[in-house]
Scaffold this motif. Structure first.
Motif, short mmCIF file in Angstrom:
data_model
loop_
_atom_site.label_atom_id
_atom_site.label_comp_id
_atom_site.label_asym_id
_atom_site.label_seq_id
_atom_site.Cartn_x
_atom_site.Cartn_y
_atom_site.Cartn_z
N SER A 126 0.81 -1.21 0.00
CA SER A 126 0.00 0.00 0.00
C SER A 126 0.85 1.27 0.00
O SER A 126 0.33 2.37 -0.13
CB SER A 126 -0.92 0.02 1.23
OG SER A 126 -1.65 -1.18 1.34
N VAL A 216 -6.50 -0.54 3.95
CA VAL A 216 -5.45 -1.09 3.11
C VAL A 216 -5.90 -1.06 1.66
O VAL A 216 -6.92 -1.64 1.31
CB VAL A 216 -5.12 -2.54 3.51
CG1 VAL A 216 -4.08 -3.14 2.57
CG2 VAL A 216 -4.61 -2.60 4.95
N ASN A 217 -5.16 -0.33 0.85
CA ASN A 217 -5.43 -0.26 -0.59
C ASN A 217 -4.17 -0.66 -1.34
O ASN A 217 -3.19 0.09 -1.35
CB ASN A 217 -5.86 1.16 -1.00
CG ASN A 217 -7.18 1.57 -0.37
OD1 ASN A 217 -8.16 0.84 -0.45
ND2 ASN A 217 -7.21 2.73 0.27
N TYR A 218 -4.17 -1.82 -1.94
CA TYR A 218 -3.00 -2.30 -2.66
C TYR A 218 -2.76 -1.46 -3.92
O TYR A 218 -3.68 -1.23 -4.70
CB TYR A 218 -3.16 -3.77 -3.05
CG TYR A 218 -3.33 -4.70 -1.87
CD1 TYR A 218 -2.82 -4.39 -0.62
CD2 TYR A 218 -4.00 -5.91 -2.02
CE1 TYR A 218 -2.97 -5.25 0.46
CE2 TYR A 218 -4.16 -6.79 -0.94
CZ TYR A 218 -3.64 -6.44 0.29
OH TYR A 218 -3.80 -7.30 1.35
N ARG A 219 -1.53 -1.04 -4.12
CA ARG A 219 -1.17 -0.25 -5.29
C ARG A 219 -0.86 -1.15 -6.48
O ARG A 219 -0.21 -2.19 -6.33
CB ARG A 219 0.05 0.63 -4.97
CG ARG A 219 -0.20 1.72 -3.94
CD ARG A 219 1.10 2.42 -3.59
NE ARG A 219 1.70 3.02 -4.76
CZ ARG A 219 1.59 4.32 -5.08
NH1 ARG A 219 0.90 5.14 -4.30
NH2 ARG A 219 2.18 4.79 -6.16
#
Length: 312
Positions: A126, A216-219
């Motif tokens: 993230s 949580v934001n996955y890139r």
């Protein structure tokens, strides 16, 4: 029109040269507080400079450790050597897959490990990778991989620091730094490990700890780099074990059950995966010095369990 284009090109070339020269002079002569967009710090607390100087002479190890600070503070090569495993710890502060990919392209062939243990957690997928990129640029070689990393991250601090580091390298100043093995309460141990003076985590006095659920934001760029890492390792037919390193119960429970399952499922889809927060029961006040890092007692218990799993 042709004259205008020619003038414009000449001005552009002059402006670039002026910027590069000014950046180099500014980076070398101004006070650190005045150069916030050129972060060139060698020999930080993570001891990456010492680690990357040592790894250049490391050949054919049994184990190669990858990941962020939980890696270089969590895997002690002395404990693995005592059990018959040669190893090297290639962790670095806030290391994201973008930096791991660069390190593997530089050192995977020479270290030639039989097995790789890669510590992952939801946060590294993230993060933008700026902090770790600056650390890596300042303490290792500037090359095409560094340039690609800078373009991937696309941040002014990374671009400026890469240009400055490249000029330092051209003039022979880039690798002249010599770091002491001890800095404050940290000591660099040969093999890439950083040992912290014994300290115990006290949850009652930890006021900055986040106890609520975190987002949580996955890139996409980190996921792409992670997939490239998997492919790079598989292409060399090296055994890979993905792990989630132990953290305190407070830190671990800051993730929702849904977030934990999402991460576990993602890791398991790529390789053998172990969440040591569920298979190893440690005590926050006995085995950690802060919410995210083991003290030496915790390191010994953690490494003992890892060795048991490897031997099985």
């Amino acid at each position: 029109m042709k004259r205008f284009i020619k003038t414009l090109l000449s001005f552009g070339i002059f402006a670039i040269l002026f910027f590069v020269v000014a950046l180099y002079l500014w980076g070398n002569n101004s006070h650190p507080l005045l150069k916030s967009n050129v972060i060139y710090q060698k020999g930080t607390t993570g001891h990456l400079n010492s680690r990357l100087k040592e790894v250049k002479d490391i050949k054919n190890v049994d184990l190669l450790f990858l990941g962020s600070s939980s890696t270089y503070r969590g895997f002690d090569p002395r404990l693995f050597e005592a059990n018959g495993f040669s190893s090297f710890n290639l962790g670095s502060s806030a290391q994201t897959p973008i930096q791991t990919k660069v390190l593997l392209k530089r050192y995977l062939e020479s270290t030639n490990p039989k097995r790789i243990i890669y510590a992952m957690n939801p946060e590294v997928l993230s993060m933008d990778g700026v902090e770790s990129a600056l650390d890596l640029i300042a303490n290792d070689t500037s090359d095409a991989n560094s340039a690609k990393m800078a373009m991937t991250i696309h941040h002014v601090k990374v671009y400026n620091t890469f240009i400055f580091a490249s000029l330092q390298q051209v003039f022979g100043q880039h690798m002249s730094y010599q770091k002491k093995s001890s800095k404050g309460i940290d000591t660099y141990i040969s093999g890439g490990f950083v040992e912290r003076e014994m300290k115990y985590f006290d949850p009652k006095t930890e006021k900055k700890l986040k106890t609520k659920d975190i987002t949580v934001n996955y890139r996409k760029d980190q996921l792409k780099a992670f997939e490239d890492i998997i492919n790079l390792i598989q292409a060399r037919d090296i055994e890979l074990i993905l792990i989630n390193a132990p953290v305190t119960s407070y830190a671990y429970n800051s993730y929702t059950l849904k977030q934990k399952k999402q991460f576990d499922d993602l890791m398991s889809s790529y390789a053998d995966y172990i969440d040591f927060n569920t298979v190893l029961k440690l005590q926050d006040s006995l085995h950690f010095y802060d919410p995210y890092h083991l003290n030496q007692h915790g390191v010994e218990l953690f490494n003992k369990k890892v060795i048991e799993i490897i031997k099985q």
